[in-house]
Design a protein around this motif. Structure first.
Motif, mmCIF file in Angstrom:
data_model
loop_
_atom_site.group_PDB
_atom_site.id
_atom_site.type_symbol
_atom_site.label_atom_id
_atom_site.label_comp_id
_atom_site.label_asym_id
_atom_site.label_seq_id
_atom_site.Cartn_x
_atom_site.Cartn_y
_atom_site.Cartn_z
ATOM 1 N N UNK A 64 -5.522 2.311 0.458
ATOM 2 C CA UNK A 64 -6.731 3.135 0.599
ATOM 3 C C UNK A 64 -7.297 3.114 2.016
ATOM 4 N N UNK A 65 -7.183 1.958 2.692
ATOM 5 C CA UNK A 65 -7.687 1.871 4.065
ATOM 6 C C UNK A 65 -6.909 2.799 4.986
ATOM 7 N N UNK A 66 -5.597 2.813 4.852
ATOM 8 C CA UNK A 66 -4.767 3.684 5.691
ATOM 9 C C UNK A 66 -5.103 5.148 5.441
ATOM 10 N N UNK A 67 -5.419 5.477 4.205
ATOM 11 C CA UNK A 67 -5.814 6.847 3.885
ATOM 12 C C UNK A 67 -7.121 7.227 4.573
ATOM 13 N N UNK A 68 -7.892 6.220 5.000
ATOM 14 C CA UNK A 68 -9.177 6.451 5.681
ATOM 15 C C UNK A 68 -9.043 6.330 7.197
ATOM 16 N N UNK A 69 -7.845 6.534 7.725
ATOM 17 C CA UNK A 69 -7.564 6.515 9.168
ATOM 18 C C UNK A 69 -7.640 5.122 9.783
ATOM 19 N N UNK A 70 -7.532 4.078 8.970
ATOM 20 C CA UNK A 70 -7.386 2.733 9.524
ATOM 21 C C UNK A 70 -5.950 2.600 10.025
ATOM 22 N N UNK A 71 -5.787 2.379 11.328
ATOM 23 C CA UNK A 71 -4.450 2.311 11.914
ATOM 24 C C UNK A 71 -4.106 0.912 12.408
ATOM 25 N N UNK A 72 -5.089 0.029 12.415
ATOM 26 C CA UNK A 72 -4.842 -1.345 12.848
ATOM 27 C C UNK A 72 -5.711 -2.283 12.022
ATOM 28 N N UNK A 73 -5.124 -3.404 11.624
ATOM 29 C CA UNK A 73 -5.850 -4.412 10.849
ATOM 30 C C UNK A 73 -5.693 -5.756 11.552
ATOM 31 N N UNK A 74 -6.818 -6.403 11.822
ATOM 32 C CA UNK A 74 -6.804 -7.720 12.457
ATOM 33 C C UNK A 74 -7.500 -8.732 11.555
ATOM 34 N N UNK A 126 2.461 -5.737 6.925
ATOM 35 C CA UNK A 126 3.515 -4.762 7.177
ATOM 36 C C UNK A 126 4.568 -4.842 6.081
ATOM 37 N N UNK A 127 4.909 -6.063 5.682
ATOM 38 C CA UNK A 127 5.861 -6.241 4.587
ATOM 39 C C UNK A 127 5.347 -5.643 3.291
ATOM 40 N N UNK A 128 4.060 -5.854 3.003
ATOM 41 C CA UNK A 128 3.466 -5.290 1.790
ATOM 42 C C UNK A 128 3.490 -3.769 1.823
ATOM 43 N N UNK A 129 3.214 -3.204 3.000
ATOM 44 C CA UNK A 129 3.209 -1.744 3.127
ATOM 45 C C UNK A 129 4.605 -1.175 2.914
ATOM 46 N N UNK A 130 5.616 -1.831 3.482
ATOM 47 C CA UNK A 130 6.991 -1.366 3.308
ATOM 48 C C UNK A 130 7.416 -1.449 1.843
ATOM 49 N N UNK A 131 6.988 -2.505 1.153
ATOM 50 C CA UNK A 131 7.286 -2.617 -0.278
ATOM 51 C C UNK A 131 6.635 -1.477 -1.050
ATOM 52 N N UNK A 132 5.410 -1.136 -0.666
ATOM 53 C CA UNK A 132 4.704 -0.047 -1.344
ATOM 54 C C UNK A 132 5.432 1.279 -1.139
ATOM 55 N N UNK A 133 5.861 1.531 0.099
ATOM 56 C CA UNK A 133 6.578 2.781 0.386
ATOM 57 C C UNK A 133 7.889 2.833 -0.390
ATOM 58 N N UNK A 134 8.599 1.705 -0.421
ATOM 59 C CA UNK A 134 9.863 1.649 -1.160
ATOM 60 C C UNK A 134 9.632 1.912 -2.648
ATOM 61 N N UNK A 135 8.580 1.310 -3.198
ATOM 62 C CA UNK A 135 8.274 1.502 -4.613
ATOM 63 C C UNK A 135 7.874 2.948 -4.900
ATOM 64 N N UNK A 136 7.102 3.553 -3.995
ATOM 65 C CA UNK A 136 6.707 4.948 -4.166
ATOM 66 C C UNK A 136 7.932 5.861 -4.135
ATOM 67 N N UNK A 137 8.862 5.570 -3.207
ATOM 68 C CA UNK A 137 10.086 6.369 -3.131
ATOM 69 C C UNK A 137 10.878 6.255 -4.428
#
Length: 207
Positions: free
Chosen positions: A83-93, A122-133
């Motif tokens: 949801x954060x990325x959908x809100x234009x969050x491009x960096x997380x610290x 980053x690993x979590x995001x890649x897992x999410x993309x893989x699962x969505x695919x």
């Protein structure tokens, strides 16, 4: 180095002062008041946790200002990351590991269309993309670039320099079908013409 303007929002005055102080030591970054966020290049938004209320605020910011956001947060997981990325969050610290140098690096990356994520996220995001695919796009015959297998076949032959007649012959389609496929790609993805469609597919890594 181009001067970047940044507006900072934090949940309390102490956190805000700390972030502003850290950025004050970095060259090429100018701090603006939060009320001037529409004029900033990048927004820095700090929070303890990414609650539904914070996501709503970020969503409003995305609609209002449309600026890239660097999120400084104490804790965040996959459920909150998407949801954060959908809100234009491009960096997380991570808040505990944020320094002036890391914050400035994230701001500069955000200003040029880049992003910064901790390795775990980053690993979590890649897992999410893989699962969505696997669970959503594959059953529909679509990939993350928004292209079907048939569309990719046509684009690959276009990239080889083949015209409509040659593509139709090679794929056993009618010329009308090939034209319809190409029009569907350019219209749906807002691409200007055939070369633009091929360039899009190349950048997406599907041909």
């Amino acid at each position: 180095m181009r001067q970047l303007t940044v507006a900072v929002h934090a949940p309390d005055p102490i956190t805000s002062a700390g972030l502003v102080s850290q950025l004050g030591t970095q060259q090429g970054i100018e701090i603006r008041d939060w009320e001037q966020r529409a004029e900033a290049d990048v927004l820095v938004f700090a929070a303890e946790w990414l609650t539904p209320e914070i996501v709503l605020v970020l969503r409003r910011l995305a609609a209002e200002a449309g600026k890239p956001v660097v999120l400084v947060v104490s804790q965040i997981g996959e459920a909150e990351l998407v949801p954060a990325i959908e809100c234009r969050v491009v960096a997380v610290l991570p808040r505990s590991a944020t320094t002036g140098e890391r914050l400035a690096h994230a701001i500069r990356a955000a200003s040029t269309g880049g992003g910064v994520l901790p390795p775990s996220l980053l690993g979590e995001l890649l897992k999410h993309v893989e699962r969505m695919q696997r669970e959503v796009l594959d059953p529909m015959g679509v990939n993350t670039a928004g292209l079907t297998t048939r569309e990719i076949d046509v684009l690959r032959l276009m990239a080889d320099g083949k015209d409509t007649v040659e593509i139709a012959g090679e794929l056993s389609y009618s010329e009308r079908s090939v034209k319809h496929i190409i029009q569907g790609i350019t219209g749906r993805l807002n691409l200007r013409n055939r070369p633009h469609a091929v360039a899009y597919a190349v950048r997406a890594g599907v041909i």
